[in-house]
Motif scaffolding. Structure first.
Motif, PDB file in Angstrom:
ATOM      1  N   ASN A 289      64.142 -53.535 -49.494  1.00 49.84           N
ATOM      2  CA  ASN A 289      63.228 -54.359 -48.723  1.00 49.84           C
ATOM      3  C   ASN A 289      63.217 -55.784 -49.288  1.00 49.84           C
ATOM      4  OD1 ASN A 289      61.096 -55.511 -47.319  1.00 49.84           O
ATOM      5  ND2 ASN A 289      59.775 -53.708 -47.518  1.00 49.84           N
ATOM      6  N   GLN A 290      63.522 -56.750 -48.442  1.00 49.48           N
ATOM      7  CA  GLN A 290      63.608 -58.136 -48.902  1.00 49.48           C
ATOM      8  C   GLN A 290      62.247 -58.793 -49.079  1.00 49.48           C
ATOM      9  OE1 GLN A 290      66.885 -59.491 -49.848  1.00 49.48           O
ATOM     10  NE2 GLN A 290      66.639 -57.273 -49.970  1.00 49.48           N
ATOM     11  N   LYS A 291      61.179 -58.055 -48.844  1.00 52.34           N
ATOM     12  CA  LYS A 291      59.851 -58.527 -49.208  1.00 52.34           C
ATOM     13  C   LYS A 291      59.611 -58.378 -50.710  1.00 52.34           C
ATOM     14  CE  LYS A 291      57.454 -57.680 -44.817  1.00 52.34           C
ATOM     15  NZ  LYS A 291      56.699 -58.932 -44.695  1.00 52.34           N
ATOM     16  N   THR A 292      60.472 -57.614 -51.376  1.00 46.03           N
ATOM     17  CA  THR A 292      60.380 -57.418 -52.817  1.00 46.03           C
ATOM     18  C   THR A 292      61.273 -58.434 -53.513  1.00 46.03           C
ATOM     19  OG1 THR A 292      59.994 -55.041 -52.496  1.00 46.03           O
ATOM     20  CG2 THR A 292      60.672 -55.762 -54.695  1.00 46.03           C
ATOM     21  N   GLU A 293      60.675 -59.355 -54.262  1.00 48.00           N
ATOM     22  CA  GLU A 293      61.419 -60.483 -54.823  1.00 48.00           C
ATOM     23  C   GLU A 293      62.573 -60.044 -55.711  1.00 48.00           C
ATOM     24  OE1 GLU A 293      60.531 -64.609 -57.366  1.00 48.00           O
ATOM     25  OE2 GLU A 293      58.894 -63.252 -56.792  1.00 48.00           O
ATOM     26  N   GLN A 296      65.907 -59.426 -53.859  1.00 46.64           N
ATOM     27  CA  GLN A 296      66.451 -60.448 -52.980  1.00 46.64           C
ATOM     28  C   GLN A 296      67.798 -61.025 -53.414  1.00 46.64           C
ATOM     29  OE1 GLN A 296      63.279 -63.322 -52.690  1.00 46.64           O
ATOM     30  NE2 GLN A 296      61.996 -62.004 -51.387  1.00 46.64           N
ATOM     31  N   ARG A 409      57.406 -51.604 -43.205  1.00 46.58           N
ATOM     32  CA  ARG A 409      58.049 -52.498 -44.176  1.00 46.58           C
ATOM     33  C   ARG A 409      57.241 -52.579 -45.473  1.00 46.58           C
ATOM     34  NH1 ARG A 409      60.794 -57.571 -41.087  1.00 46.58           N
ATOM     35  NH2 ARG A 409      58.776 -58.587 -41.232  1.00 46.58           N
ATOM     36  N   SER A 410      56.635 -51.456 -45.865  1.00 47.38           N
ATOM     37  CA  SER A 410      55.798 -51.443 -47.061  1.00 47.38           C
ATOM     38  C   SER A 410      56.485 -50.759 -48.247  1.00 47.38           C
ATOM     39  CB  SER A 410      54.462 -50.749 -46.768  1.00 47.38           C
ATOM     40  OG  SER A 410      54.665 -49.414 -46.344  1.00 47.38           O
ATOM     41  N   GLN A 412      59.822 -50.396 -51.107  1.00 53.87           N
ATOM     42  CA  GLN A 412      60.686 -51.291 -51.890  1.00 53.87           C
ATOM     43  C   GLN A 412      62.148 -50.884 -51.667  1.00 53.87           C
ATOM     44  OE1 GLN A 412      59.268 -51.439 -55.979  1.00 53.87           O
ATOM     45  NE2 GLN A 412      57.515 -52.710 -55.412  1.00 53.87           N
ATOM     46  N   ASP A 440      56.885 -60.418 -39.029  1.00 55.49           N
ATOM     47  CA  ASP A 440      56.195 -59.132 -39.128  1.00 55.49           C
ATOM     48  C   ASP A 440      55.749 -58.615 -37.767  1.00 55.49           C
ATOM     49  OD1 ASP A 440      56.493 -58.900 -41.852  1.00 55.49           O
ATOM     50  OD2 ASP A 440      54.572 -59.835 -42.319  1.00 55.49           O
ATOM     51  N   ALA A 452      63.300 -56.138 -43.746  1.00 52.29           N
ATOM     52  CA  ALA A 452      62.942 -57.561 -43.771  1.00 52.29           C
ATOM     53  C   ALA A 452      64.128 -58.441 -44.127  1.00 52.29           C
ATOM     54  CB  ALA A 452      61.787 -57.795 -44.741  1.00 52.29           C
TER      55      ALA A 452
END
Length: 528
Positions: A289-293, A296, A409-410, A412, A440, A452
């Motif tokens: 998940n690209q919401k997890t820094e 990335q 999208r919650s 990792q 979102d 994401a």
């Protein structure tokens, strides 16, 4: 004699197992043990389960279809030829001469119009496959028309004719006998209730008996336009327990067992039983998940590809269930990319991370469905990634819990699988190589959006270009390019393609099990 053998077999199938030790299947019938309790509907306008897909493909034909001789080639079906006009978004089909339904009625262009209109108007589960062509209850009469022995089909959208043809090769595009179906219409259901217990097709087999949760009996269509099946009939007996299937096969009461476990497959030693392995369309992948820094950097994506112990898994607990496949379109279909350049190499992975200046360890949660083989796969990934400095904290959950989290999208990291809705490369390209709006609020049923990942504009454009490309060879080449790009640089690590093992008597030849349940064929089976 034929009736006698059939009656004898029916009696044998009704016997307790203790009385079947000396039973043998008739030479002219194929008898299959299979769990078919997933069937909800067998009307091709409604059927959406694995087992019902097999049934529809053996009983019905489509204008164009992937057939038993080669499940990778889109071949003429009830249409002998067709002409596509990409600019006018029109395909004109010429109906095959001499094709008849099991009722004896000729297959007409009007039956095609009725069949497609029926799917759109009933609007049951698989209807979305056809409605993506821009067909609605209000316009279907204008979009599909009959003109003598020709069917003129129009579609809306920037689609290539190849895409449209693959849609028309899907299950809900099966052609039904209008006259027979409408004789059994009740309360405006266009024959739906009747077709969920009977059939009205033109395929190699006719449905002669269907008892839900008990058995399916198919009788050979001696007038089939490609020639009569090699066996006179097929009986699929519902046997839920794999151990019982194994016993029936070993005792000779059935010719084929469709649902044996890997352990049972591995334990087969009888000289008269063989096991065949068939690649399936589902691909299994690990995604970030690209919401997890921490997930990335592209170096993390690249290193991850060298931390999967592909061979270790397929040589042990995944043996017979999966094969190494590292691209989003399954092997065995036009447009697939079958190279597997990545192997387990923790040292290389560590070097990739070090060269990019990424500090380890990286701690990540990994969501996984709490059942085999997924939990075993997760533990293997946990061990392999730890060698490269990436630590997975495994979070098991039910299928619905895991998928709900994915859609939100919650997560990792996520371990899941994906299969196409119909056999066109765009079905998976859209999922793995397209995401123009990553916001979102723009929910998309794709792996890209759910992770994401804002897909680069060039890749989005290439996916759109492949969808509209009218030249089949050029189109497939674009999909190969897309697979190479996703394989090399994306937060999605595709690892395996599912395989399916079937145990059968060695005298059985000609059984065809393609990459999806819609590509299971009995027409060429012989029992020598």
């Amino acid at each position: 004699m034929k009736l006698f053998k059939t009656a004898l077999l029916a009696a044998a199938l009704a016997m307790p197992l203790s009385q079947q030790a000396l039973a043998a299947t008739p030479d002219n019938l194929l008898v299959v043990a299979q769990n078919i309790d997933d069937i909800v509907a067998i009307d091709p306008a409604q059927a959406y389960e694995f087992s019902s897909g097999e049934l529809v493909s053996n009983v019905y034909d489509r204008l164009v279809q992937y057939d038993a001789e080669d499940t990778t080639v889109l071949a003429p079906g009830l249409a002998s030829e067709w002409q596509a006009d990409a600019d006018a978004k029109t395909i004109t089909f010429t109906m095959r001469e001499g094709a008849t339904f099991h009722s004896g009625n000729p297959v007409r262009a009007e039956d095609v119009v009725f069949s497609f209109s029926r799917v759109i108007k009933l609007n049951l589960t698989p209807a979305f496959i056809l409605t993506q062509l821009g067909w609605t209850p209000e316009n279907i009469a204008d979009m599909v028309t009959a003109d003598g022995n020709k069917v003129v089909l129009k579609y809306e959208g920037d689609f290539s004719p190849a895409f449209v043809l693959n849609v028309l090769a899907a299950r809900p595009a099966s052609i039904v006998d209008e006259k027979t179906v409408m004789e059994h219409e009740a309360d405006g259901d266009m024959g739906n209730k009747w077709l969920n217990a009977n059939s009205a097709g033109s395929g190699p087999f006719a449905l002669s008996a269907y008892r839900p949760g008990e058995l399916v009996r198919l009788t050979a269509n001696q007038d089939y336009f490609k020639g009569a099946p090699k066996v006179e009939g097929v009986i699929i007996r519902h046997v839920a327990e794999a151990a019982t299937q194994q016993l029936l096969l070993q005792s000779g009461d059935v010719d084929m067992a469709r649902n044996l476990t890997p352990d049972q497959i591995g334990g087969i030693t009888a000289d008269n039983i063989k096991v065949e392995t068939y690649p399936q369309a589902a691909v299994h992948f690990l995604s970030f998940n690209q919401k997890t820094e921490a997930l990335q950097p592209e170096a993390v994506w690249e290193a991850a590809r060298y931390l999967v112990n592909y061979k270790g898994m397929t040589d042990s607990f995944l043996k017979g269930q999966m094969e190494i496949h590292q691209a989003f379109w399954p092997k065995g279909f036009p447009g697939s990319y079958d190279e597997t350049p990545y192997t387990y190499d923790p040292e290389k992975a560590k070097q990739i991370l070090a060269d990019a200046g990424i500090e380890t360890p990286i701690n990540v949660t990994l969501d996984v469905i709490n059942s085999t083989p997924f939990t075993d796969m997760a533990q293997s990934l946990q061990a392999g990634f730890a060698e490269g400095g990436i630590n997975f904290d495994i979070i098991p959950g039910t299928g619905s819990q895991v998928i709900t989290k994915y859609r939100e999208r919650s997560h990792q990291a996520m371990l899941l699988y994906w299969g196409p809705d119909f056999m066109d490369p765009h079905s998976n390209a859209k999922a793995f190589a397209y995401n123009r709006d990553n916001s979102d609020g723009n929910y998309q049923a794709t792996t890209t959006w759910r992770n994401a990942w804002a897909v680069p504009a060039e890749m989005n454009d290439k996916t759109s270009a492949a969808l509209s490309e009218s030249d089949p060879e050029k189109r497939n080449a674009i999909y190969v390019e897309l697979q190479k790009e996703v394989q090399a640089k994306s937060p999605i690590v595709i690892m395996f393609q599912a395989t399916y093992q079937v145990a059968m008597d060695k005298k059985v030849e000609g059984y065809v099990n393609g990459a999806t349940s819609d590509f299971v064929y009995y027409r060429l089976v012989t029992k020598n």
